[in-house]
Design a protein around this motif. Structure first.
Motif, mmCIF file in Angstrom:
data_model
loop_
_atom_site.group_PDB
_atom_site.id
_atom_site.type_symbol
_atom_site.label_atom_id
_atom_site.label_comp_id
_atom_site.label_asym_id
_atom_site.label_seq_id
_atom_site.Cartn_x
_atom_site.Cartn_y
_atom_site.Cartn_z
ATOM 1 N N UNK A 1 0.797 -1.225 0.000
ATOM 2 C CA UNK A 1 0.000 0.000 0.000
ATOM 3 C C UNK A 1 0.831 1.277 0.000
ATOM 4 N N UNK A 2 0.250 2.313 -0.607
ATOM 5 C CA UNK A 2 0.829 3.646 -0.506
ATOM 6 C C UNK A 2 0.317 4.309 0.767
ATOM 7 N N UNK B 1 -1.622 6.668 0.921
ATOM 8 C CA UNK B 1 -3.032 7.008 0.765
ATOM 9 C C UNK B 1 -3.921 5.775 0.861
ATOM 10 N N UNK C 1 -0.024 0.005 -4.438
ATOM 11 C CA UNK C 1 0.939 0.678 -5.318
ATOM 12 C C UNK C 1 0.677 0.308 -6.776
ATOM 13 N N UNK D 1 -2.192 1.861 -9.345
ATOM 14 C CA UNK D 1 -2.075 3.155 -10.007
ATOM 15 C C UNK D 1 -1.013 3.178 -11.082
ATOM 16 N N UNK D 2 -0.376 2.037 -11.294
ATOM 17 C CA UNK D 2 0.693 1.991 -12.285
ATOM 18 C C UNK D 2 0.198 1.341 -13.564
ATOM 19 N N UNK D 3 0.518 1.968 -14.677
ATOM 20 C CA UNK D 3 0.111 1.428 -15.963
ATOM 21 C C UNK D 3 0.697 0.034 -16.125
ATOM 22 N N UNK E 1 8.126 -4.707 -10.900
ATOM 23 C CA UNK E 1 7.311 -3.553 -10.523
ATOM 24 C C UNK E 1 7.452 -2.428 -11.543
#
Lengths: 679, 137
Positions: A197-198, A200, A204, A207-209, A258
């Motif tokens: 988790x970030x 927020x 993680x 939110x990454x393409x 990642x």
């Protein structure tokens, strides 16, 4: 805990459990659900009426799924109880489990089925040592799920265990009350998701393409993978089995980094090395090139994107250097370990250039290799500017991270792997012989690419001149006259570290050995001190530190042998290459086609079977790739321009061999080898 | 894809490592090592309640720094204190992402690009060279 562990994996995520499917906290045994170098479950045990179950059978159907057939211990339940439990588990970035309980009893039963769950969130590096955590663990029950949480500042990892059907959940597990009529069965399912988790609170990866793309269903993905690989036909049935095992295991070991989620490159091995290792990914990609060339493309792109750009002593980074190891766990995040990424490898950089050329020779992929020109230039610059520690134009290593860096930065990376005949260890700056071979080969291969693709004939000429000079000096400086072989290494003062080792086989692969000296090298490789009957030992019997079960000082490594066989072919020693192929491929038959990382260096005559080391990883990528490279060497496959040439030399037990639909710049091509007429 | 490079960076406080980093990047011009990278990377830099933007555009190896971009390929979100530490070589982007101190949205390959533009730790020695002259051969 049973002795037999069951692994299932899907790239970044894997589960290791006992034969019941249970996970118990045990520092000696690395069981758990792991993802991103973190343990996300350290307790996962199934009980019926408070009692653990007994394993009747395990069916590990595919690398990503297993089925455990279980029964309650009859001695503790009512003697005439006849309950069967089936636990079906599979992995695809998360873990799913389906429980089936069947009542074969004559009467109705009431059962309390419980799954106990817990997690220590150990970093993979802490699993063996039971290190005290810096952060806090706790568990909450929320929205019909059990959530295990670890926090250390903004570092936030979470395991979400969600039962399919509503049931009773507490902070230590999940309970089901089950009433079953005779012959009735009950089913339920659970999902266990590891979250990175970030601050927020999002994962993680969400939110990454690339991470958001739906993955192909693992089953159909595997079918496609197998369909794209060449087909092997031979009279040696066990070899077909080994081949299929290798192709499937390479599918299992594909790792989505990642930083490049759409790339699948080979991770190094289960369970300790499910991560990117520069050297392992490159060697495996080289071995698999005639079969699965897309692994090499992914390896070249990813390792190029992470190429070193600055000086960092902790991570041993230098401009142009190719990384050694990349980890995503807590110890890397907080710089307690240098793996973010760590660059302590002196061979990955020249090997990277070698892979570039070999990939191009097979595939003709001009586009990718043109795009990587600057990566190659930086890598070659690293060889000249940063690896030459003594000013004598040899590639040396000397670690700068004295706390957590590697003493030996070659493939034999254990502390005692490099020694003199009498067992003495050399000083810390070491130029192992195979590094010079790789540097020579990298320059020669880069020269070809410079001429054919990068439009720089002047540079090509310089590289060839440097390579020729290196070869000339190497044959003087490394030769051990009273042994008739090349020294394992040079010290900073030029002293020859004079043990006889398998490293001389890699020199043949690189082509750095003067043709006048090749026969002497081959005699050693196939002689009784190095050749065990199964393969070439890492260190020759009789050397001071020789130990047939020592990690790099006497064991036989299938990967090492596959490159030695390639080297023997390069110098025209076809029969010797075939003998090595035979030894390694026959040893694979003892492991149901899955070669371990290494096995003991005992004489074949002594043990009759290859003795596996207890701590060895399996599957291990470059062991998985070894049968593939051995098939290439037995068939004598070499790209020549837009054609594939075939020059088979099979060992005696193989009568005939056909490899069909070999992919490459020629389209698809079939290769055949024959020692006797098919019957 | 992008407008002509513009390096209109505000006057730099000498004590502001993040501003100095972007100023340094704006002067890089062409970087061969980034020839195969394309994209727009926006930084959301938090300091108290304020959010400052900075952006880097990479096009055919040419780097430019602008105040903001529409439609970035990748957004990097973190406190100014972290940017200052990265700018001074005390932290790297990957560890910040793994620790949760930095949030990244979009094309993570551009974060790798950022890593390449960051300085290494101050005082790094580099390879341990020996002064001994050639002893062999």
């Amino acid at each position: 805990m049973n002795d037999e562990l069951v692994h299932i994996l899907d790239g970044n995520t894997f589960v290791v459990s006992d034969e019941c499917g249970d996970i118990d906290p045990d520092p000696a045994v690395p069981t758990g659900l792991f993802s991103y170098d973190t343990r996300f479950l350290s307790t996962w045990t199934l009980t019926v009426n408070g009692e653990r179950l007994q394993s009747l059978a395990v069916d590990d159907l595919q690398y990503f799924e297993a089925r455990f057939f279980l029964s309650p211990d009859l001695s503790v339940l009512r003697p005439n109880s006849r309950i069967s439990v089936i636990r079906h588990r599979w992995i695809h970035s998360k873990m799913e489990e389906r429980l089936t309980v069947i009542n074969y009893d004559q009467r109705t039963v009431r059962l309390r089925v419980r799954l106990e769950a817990g997690c220590d969130f150990a970093d993979l590096f802490e699993v063996k040592d039971s290190v005290k955590k810096h952060g806090d663990c706790h568990a909450v029950v929320e929205d019909g799920a059990l959530i295990l949480v670890y926090r250390r500042g903004n570092f936030h990892r979470r395991t979400v265990i969600r039962p399919e059907a509503p049931t009773r959940i507490d902070e230590h597990g999940i309970d089901y009350e089950v009433d079953l009529e005779p012959q009735q069965s009950w089913e339920t399912a659970l999902v266990v998701e590891p979250h990175v988790l970030t601050r927020a609170g999002h994962d993680v990866r969400e939110q990454l393409t690339g991470h958001d793309r739906p993955r192909a269903k693992t089953g159909s993905d595997l079918t496609d993978w197998l369909a794209r690989a060449p087909r092997l036909r031979t009279d040696r049935r066990q070899l077909e089995n080994t081949y299929r095992r290798s192709i499937v295991d390479l599918a299992a070991l594909r790792f989505a980094p990642l930083t490049a989620p759409d790339q699948g490159l080979p991770a190094a091995g289960l369970p300790w090395f499910m991560s990117i290792f520069g050297r392992d990914s490159i060697f495996t990609s080289l071995q698999a090139l005639p079969f699965i060339p897309q692994l090499a493309a992914a390896t070249l792109s990813l390792l190029g994107s992470l190429q070193g750009s600055r000086l960092d002593d902790f991570r041993e980074e230098e401009p142009g250097k190719i990384l050694h190891e990349f980890r995503y766990g807590e110890s890397a995040a907080f710089a307690e370990q240098p793996h973010s990424p760590y660059f302590g490898s002196a061979d990955a950089t020249p090997l990277y250039v070698i892979l570039m050329d070999e990939y191009h020779r097979w595939t003709g992929d001009d586009h990718l290799i043109r795009r990587l020109e600057q990566r190659a230039r930086a890598a070659l610059n690293w060889i000249d500017e940063y690896a030459d520690l003594t000013g004598n134009w040899y590639v040396y290593y000397h670690r700068r991270n004295d706390e957590t860096g590697l003493i030996n930065q070659c493939w034999k990376d254990s502390w005692d792997s490099i020694s003199y005949r009498d067992g003495r260890l050399p000083g810390p700056a070491r130029a192992t012989c195979e590094l010079q071979g790789y540097a020579y080969d990298a320059k020669r291969r880069a020269a070809r690419l410079a001429r054919e693709l990068w439009n720089d004939p002047g540079w090509a000429e310089r590289l060839e001149g440097e390579a020729a000079d290196l070869k000339r000096r190497f044959n003087q400086d490394f030769w051990v006259p009273d042994g008739g072989y090349f020294a394992l290494a040079l010290e900073a003062d030029g002293s020859k570290v004079d043990a006889l080792s398998s490293n001389i086989g890699h020199l043949l692969w690189s082509g750095i050995v003067d043709s006048s000296r090749a026969q002497a090298v081959v005699d050693h490789l196939m002689g009784p001190r190095l050749f065990s009957g199964w393969g070439v030992r890492t260190l020759a019997a009789g050397e001071g530190r020789y130990n047939p079960v020592g990690y790099h000082v006497g064991t036989v490594w299938p990967f090492d042998n596959s490159f030695i066989a390639w080297g023997l072919r390069r110098y025209g020693y076809k029969d010797e290459a075939a003998r090595i192929a035979q030894g390694i491929l026959e040893s694979a038959e003892f492991f149901e086609g899955r070669l371990p990382e290494a096995f003991a260096g005992y004489d074949r005559e002594l043990t009759r079977y290859p003795v596996q080391l207890p701590a060895a990883c399996s599957p291990q990528a470059w062991s998985t790739g070894a049968p593939l490279l051995l098939l290439r060497t037995m068939l004598g496959l070499e790209p020549l321009g837009d054609h594939l040439t075939v020059d088979p030399a099979l060992p005696e037990p193989i009568g005939w061999l056909a490899l069909l639909d070999i992919p490459g710049r020629w389209g698809r091509f079939d290769a055949f080898g024959l020692t006797r007429e098919p019957v | 894809m992008c407008a002509q490079p513009e390096s209109r960076h505000p006057a730099v406080e000498p004590s502001d490592p993040t501003a100095r980093l972007f100023e340094r990047i704006s002067r890089l011009g062409r970087v061969d090592a980034l020839a195969e990278v394309e994209g727009r990377l926006r930084f959301d830099i938090h300091e108290g309640d304020r959010v400052e933007h900075q952006a880097i555009i990479v096009h055919r190896g040419q780097i430019s720094v602008v105040h903001d971009v529409d439609d970035p390929d990748c957004v990097v979100d973190a406190d100014k204190a972290l940017f200052d530490r990265m700018a001074a070589g005390h932290s790297n982007a990957m560890t910040a992402l793994l620790r949760g101190d930095m949030m990244v949205t979009g094309d993570v390959r551009l974060l790798v690009l950022l890593e390449r533009l960051l300085p290494g730790p101050a005082g790094a020695h580099g390879p341990r060279r020996t002064s001994r002259s050639k002893g062999a051969g």
